[in-house]
Design a protein around this motif. Structure first.
Motif, PDB file in Angstrom:
ATOM      1  N   GLU A 111     -57.316  -2.677 -23.461  1.00 55.18           N
ATOM      2  CA  GLU A 111     -57.171  -1.674 -24.508  1.00 55.18           C
ATOM      3  C   GLU A 111     -57.811  -2.174 -25.801  1.00 55.18           C
ATOM      4  OE1 GLU A 111     -55.930   1.328 -24.364  1.00 55.18           O
ATOM      5  OE2 GLU A 111     -54.872   1.282 -22.430  1.00 55.18           O
ATOM      6  N   PRO A 112     -58.457  -1.287 -26.566  1.00 61.15           N
ATOM      7  CA  PRO A 112     -58.869  -1.652 -27.916  1.00 61.15           C
ATOM      8  C   PRO A 112     -57.632  -1.696 -28.817  1.00 61.15           C
ATOM      9  CG  PRO A 112     -59.349   0.652 -27.529  1.00 61.15           C
ATOM     10  CD  PRO A 112     -58.831   0.103 -26.232  1.00 61.15           C
ATOM     11  N   VAL A 113     -57.554  -2.691 -29.686  1.00 63.85           N
ATOM     12  CA  VAL A 113     -56.407  -2.797 -30.588  1.00 63.85           C
ATOM     13  C   VAL A 113     -56.685  -1.921 -31.806  1.00 63.85           C
ATOM     14  CG1 VAL A 113     -54.956  -4.329 -31.950  1.00 63.85           C
ATOM     15  CG2 VAL A 113     -55.905  -5.115 -29.769  1.00 63.85           C
ATOM     16  N   VAL A 114     -56.190  -0.686 -31.719  1.00 61.96           N
ATOM     17  CA  VAL A 114     -56.400   0.304 -32.781  1.00 61.96           C
ATOM     18  C   VAL A 114     -55.060   0.948 -33.115  1.00 61.96           C
ATOM     19  CG1 VAL A 114     -58.781   0.803 -32.101  1.00 61.96           C
ATOM     20  CG2 VAL A 114     -56.903   2.117 -31.090  1.00 61.96           C
ATOM     21  N   GLN A 115     -54.970   1.560 -34.270  1.00 59.99           N
ATOM     22  CA  GLN A 115     -53.749   2.267 -34.636  1.00 59.99           C
ATOM     23  C   GLN A 115     -53.637   3.568 -33.834  1.00 59.99           C
ATOM     24  OE1 GLN A 115     -53.098   2.810 -38.824  1.00 59.99           O
ATOM     25  NE2 GLN A 115     -53.540   0.679 -39.316  1.00 59.99           N
ATOM     26  N   PHE A 148     -49.951  -3.795 -28.129  1.00 54.12           N
ATOM     27  CA  PHE A 148     -50.943  -3.778 -27.048  1.00 54.12           C
ATOM     28  C   PHE A 148     -50.823  -4.997 -26.140  1.00 54.12           C
ATOM     29  CE2 PHE A 148     -53.096  -0.628 -29.793  1.00 54.12           C
ATOM     30  CZ  PHE A 148     -53.243   0.374 -28.850  1.00 54.12           C
ATOM     31  N   GLN A 149     -50.292  -6.102 -26.627  1.00 50.16           N
ATOM     32  CA  GLN A 149     -49.987  -7.214 -25.740  1.00 50.16           C
ATOM     33  C   GLN A 149     -48.954  -6.796 -24.701  1.00 50.16           C
ATOM     34  OE1 GLN A 149     -48.748 -10.573 -28.046  1.00 50.16           O
ATOM     35  NE2 GLN A 149     -50.754 -10.920 -28.958  1.00 50.16           N
ATOM     36  N   TYR A 150     -47.875  -6.166 -25.172  1.00 48.93           N
ATOM     37  CA  TYR A 150     -46.835  -5.730 -24.250  1.00 48.93           C
ATOM     38  C   TYR A 150     -47.322  -4.590 -23.352  1.00 48.93           C
ATOM     39  CZ  TYR A 150     -43.226  -8.573 -26.487  1.00 48.93           C
ATOM     40  OH  TYR A 150     -42.472  -9.627 -26.956  1.00 48.93           O
ATOM     41  N   LEU A 175     -42.886 -10.243 -12.347  1.00 50.95           N
ATOM     42  CA  LEU A 175     -44.257 -10.740 -12.241  1.00 50.95           C
ATOM     43  C   LEU A 175     -44.713 -11.348 -13.566  1.00 50.95           C
ATOM     44  CD1 LEU A 175     -46.101  -7.893 -10.292  1.00 50.95           C
ATOM     45  CD2 LEU A 175     -44.982  -9.938  -9.381  1.00 50.95           C
ATOM     46  N   GLU A 176     -45.468 -12.431 -13.476  1.00 49.30           N
ATOM     47  CA  GLU A 176     -46.073 -13.001 -14.660  1.00 49.30           C
ATOM     48  C   GLU A 176     -47.283 -12.168 -15.065  1.00 49.30           C
ATOM     49  OE1 GLU A 176     -47.153 -17.037 -14.080  1.00 49.30           O
ATOM     50  OE2 GLU A 176     -45.091 -17.769 -14.004  1.00 49.30           O
ATOM     51  N   ALA A 177     -47.485 -12.015 -16.368  1.00 52.73           N
ATOM     52  CA  ALA A 177     -48.672 -11.342 -16.895  1.00 52.73           C
ATOM     53  C   ALA A 177     -49.291 -12.256 -17.948  1.00 52.73           C
ATOM     54  CB  ALA A 177     -48.327  -9.992 -17.492  1.00 52.73           C
ATOM     55  N   HIS A 178     -50.605 -12.329 -17.966  1.00 52.94           N
ATOM     56  CA  HIS A 178     -51.307 -13.239 -18.862  1.00 52.94           C
ATOM     57  C   HIS A 178     -52.221 -12.436 -19.790  1.00 52.94           C
ATOM     58  CE1 HIS A 178     -50.080 -16.653 -16.288  1.00 52.94           C
ATOM     59  NE2 HIS A 178     -50.291 -15.798 -15.299  1.00 52.94           N
ATOM     60  N   ASN A 179     -51.921 -12.452 -21.069  1.00 56.75           N
ATOM     61  CA  ASN A 179     -52.766 -11.772 -22.051  1.00 56.75           C
ATOM     62  C   ASN A 179     -53.973 -12.624 -22.421  1.00 56.75           C
ATOM     63  OD1 ASN A 179     -49.829 -10.450 -23.182  1.00 56.75           O
ATOM     64  ND2 ASN A 179     -51.587  -9.082 -23.018  1.00 56.75           N
ATOM     65  N   PHE A 180     -55.078 -11.954 -22.729  1.00 57.84           N
ATOM     66  CA  PHE A 180     -56.267 -12.631 -23.240  1.00 57.84           C
ATOM     67  C   PHE A 180     -57.108 -11.619 -24.009  1.00 57.84           C
ATOM     68  CE2 PHE A 180     -57.383 -10.910 -19.143  1.00 57.84           C
ATOM     69  CZ  PHE A 180     -58.715 -10.539 -19.213  1.00 57.84           C
ATOM     70  N   GLU A 181     -57.995 -12.111 -24.856  1.00 53.37           N
ATOM     71  CA  GLU A 181     -58.883 -11.262 -25.643  1.00 53.37           C
ATOM     72  C   GLU A 181     -60.287 -11.350 -25.067  1.00 53.37           C
ATOM     73  OE1 GLU A 181     -58.666 -12.064 -29.798  1.00 53.37           O
ATOM     74  OE2 GLU A 181     -56.474 -11.960 -29.867  1.00 53.37           O
ATOM     75  N   PRO A 182     -60.749 -10.311 -24.348  1.00 50.06           N
ATOM     76  CA  PRO A 182     -62.089 -10.361 -23.750  1.00 50.06           C
ATOM     77  C   PRO A 182     -63.195 -10.365 -24.788  1.00 50.06           C
ATOM     78  CG  PRO A 182     -61.133  -8.174 -23.500  1.00 50.06           C
ATOM     79  CD  PRO A 182     -60.047  -9.049 -24.044  1.00 50.06           C
ATOM     80  N   GLN A 183     -62.915  -9.791 -25.942  1.00 47.96           N
ATOM     81  CA  GLN A 183     -63.807  -9.866 -27.101  1.00 47.96           C
ATOM     82  C   GLN A 183     -63.011  -9.413 -28.315  1.00 47.96           C
ATOM     83  OE1 GLN A 183     -66.954  -7.247 -25.651  1.00 47.96           O
ATOM     84  NE2 GLN A 183     -66.388  -5.692 -27.130  1.00 47.96           N
ATOM     85  N   SER A 184     -63.584  -9.658 -29.497  1.00 48.42           N
ATOM     86  CA  SER A 184     -62.865  -9.374 -30.736  1.00 48.42           C
ATOM     87  C   SER A 184     -62.449  -7.907 -30.808  1.00 48.42           C
ATOM     88  CB  SER A 184     -63.757  -9.711 -31.940  1.00 48.42           C
ATOM     89  OG  SER A 184     -63.090  -9.419 -33.143  1.00 48.42           O
ATOM     90  N   GLY A 185     -61.178  -7.676 -31.168  1.00 48.15           N
ATOM     91  CA  GLY A 185     -60.677  -6.320 -31.322  1.00 48.15           C
ATOM     92  C   GLY A 185     -60.142  -5.700 -30.049  1.00 48.15           C
ATOM     93  N   TRP A 186     -60.054  -6.484 -28.974  1.00 47.48           N
ATOM     94  CA  TRP A 186     -59.581  -5.962 -27.696  1.00 47.48           C
ATOM     95  C   TRP A 186     -58.474  -6.850 -27.156  1.00 47.48           C
ATOM     96  CZ3 TRP A 186     -61.722  -1.653 -25.061  1.00 47.48           C
ATOM     97  CH2 TRP A 186     -62.837  -1.078 -25.704  1.00 47.48           C
ATOM     98  N   MET A 187     -57.552  -6.238 -26.408  1.00 48.29           N
ATOM     99  CA  MET A 187     -56.494  -6.969 -25.735  1.00 48.29           C
ATOM    100  C   MET A 187     -56.528  -6.620 -24.251  1.00 48.29           C
ATOM    101  SD  MET A 187     -54.079  -9.145 -25.882  1.00 48.29           S
ATOM    102  CE  MET A 187     -54.019  -9.275 -27.695  1.00 48.29           C
ATOM    103  N   ALA A 188     -56.301  -7.632 -23.425  1.00 45.72           N
ATOM    104  CA  ALA A 188     -56.283  -7.429 -21.978  1.00 45.72           C
ATOM    105  C   ALA A 188     -55.146  -8.244 -21.377  1.00 45.72           C
ATOM    106  CB  ALA A 188     -57.616  -7.821 -21.358  1.00 45.72           C
ATOM    107  N   SER A 189     -54.803  -7.912 -20.138  1.00 45.35           N
ATOM    108  CA  SER A 189     -53.796  -8.651 -19.408  1.00 45.35           C
ATOM    109  C   SER A 189     -54.109  -8.596 -17.923  1.00 45.35           C
ATOM    110  CB  SER A 189     -52.396  -8.074 -19.652  1.00 45.35           C
ATOM    111  OG  SER A 189     -51.416  -8.763 -18.890  1.00 45.35           O
ATOM    112  N   VAL A 190     -53.799  -9.677 -17.225  1.00 46.59           N
ATOM    113  CA  VAL A 190     -53.985  -9.729 -15.778  1.00 46.59           C
ATOM    114  C   VAL A 190     -52.700 -10.242 -15.147  1.00 46.59           C
ATOM    115  CG1 VAL A 190     -55.003 -12.048 -15.855  1.00 46.59           C
ATOM    116  CG2 VAL A 190     -55.481 -10.543 -13.907  1.00 46.59           C
ATOM    117  N   SER A 191     -52.366  -9.689 -13.977  1.00 44.45           N
ATOM    118  CA  SER A 191     -51.154 -10.065 -13.259  1.00 44.45           C
ATOM    119  C   SER A 191     -51.431  -9.997 -11.764  1.00 44.45           C
ATOM    120  CB  SER A 191     -50.006  -9.118 -13.625  1.00 44.45           C
ATOM    121  OG  SER A 191     -48.802  -9.499 -12.985  1.00 44.45           O
ATOM    122  N   ALA A 192     -50.585 -10.647 -10.977  1.00 43.90           N
ATOM    123  CA  ALA A 192     -50.752 -10.626  -9.521  1.00 43.90           C
ATOM    124  C   ALA A 192     -49.405 -10.858  -8.860  1.00 43.90           C
ATOM    125  CB  ALA A 192     -51.761 -11.681  -9.069  1.00 43.90           C
ATOM    126  N   LEU A 193     -49.312 -10.517  -7.571  1.00 44.49           N
ATOM    127  CA  LEU A 193     -48.046 -10.667  -6.864  1.00 44.49           C
ATOM    128  C   LEU A 193     -47.662 -12.124  -6.678  1.00 44.49           C
ATOM    129  CD1 LEU A 193     -48.439  -7.634  -6.472  1.00 44.49           C
ATOM    130  CD2 LEU A 193     -47.635  -7.913  -4.119  1.00 44.49           C
TER     131      LEU A 193
END
Length: 210
Positions: A111-115, A148-150, A175-193
């Protein structure tokens, strides 16, 4: 790739993506036609073509030879050729991410981190009380990054299991979820079983279209 690995591909869905030629299946074409705007249709088509091109390298086949099955909520899985490769894709605007594992169902969200005017209302509908208590203490200027992290964390866990955001099982929270910033102004998360490797062992990749 080996079992336990996590590969994350960063996709550029801008106009140059139209130079990619793997054809789409009839069901992918129908999904594209249902999208509202021409921009959404173009980005969906480019994302699916890039996804096919990348998965074909893992599967050692032609991109057009891949066929997909879909879960109840539309999560794609490889139907042919038979493989233990697991994947999930997310995209927003011109940015996309494709997560690939072996034998470990995976989910990824971006997701883009926007209002967003309705963000607090969304939070009330989907987050548990502990998260709400934390977010309620934040003024708007500090609210959207943790929101957006949550949000991406929840979406990635839901996508790993393949359920819907408003009907997910309580097991999702385990499940564990791992947040990361793929580029400035964006938030992402990846999870697996099954547990994913620590971030230092992730393999970040880019599709070179030059």
């Amino acid at each position: 790739m080996h079992g336990g690995d996590l590969h994350i591909w960063k996709l550029d869905l801008s106009e140059h993506g139209n130079t990619i030629h793997p054809p789409l299946s009839s069901d992918e074409t129908r999904r594209a036609e249902k999208l509202r705007s021409e921009d959404q249709k173009k980005r969906f088509v480019v994302a699916r073509k890039e996804m096919r091109q990348i998965l074909a390298a893992y599967l050692e086949c032609k991109p057009a030879d891949i066929s997909f099955a879909y879960g109840k909520k539309g999560k794609p899985a490889i139907k042919f050729p038979e493989s233990d490769i697991q994947f999930n894709i997310t995209h927003s605007g011109d940015l996309g991410l494709l997560a690939v594992t072996r034998g470990n169902p995976v989910g990824i969200d971006l997701e883009p981190v926007v209002q967003r005017k309705n963000a607090r209302h969304i939070a009330q509908r989907v987050f548990d009380q502990a998260v709400l208590d934390e977010l309620d203490q934040l003024e708007d200027e500090h609210f959207f990054s943790p929101f957006f992290q949550y949000w991406t964390s929840l979406e990635s866990r839901i996508k790993a299991i393949g359920v819907g955001v408003f009907d997910y099982a309580s097991s999702v929270s385990a499940l564990e979820a791992h947040n990361f910033e793929p580029q400035s102004g964006w938030m992402a998360s990846v999870s697996a079983l099954s547990p994913l490797p620590e971030k230092t062992k992730w393999v970040m990749l880019y599709l070179d279209l030059s």
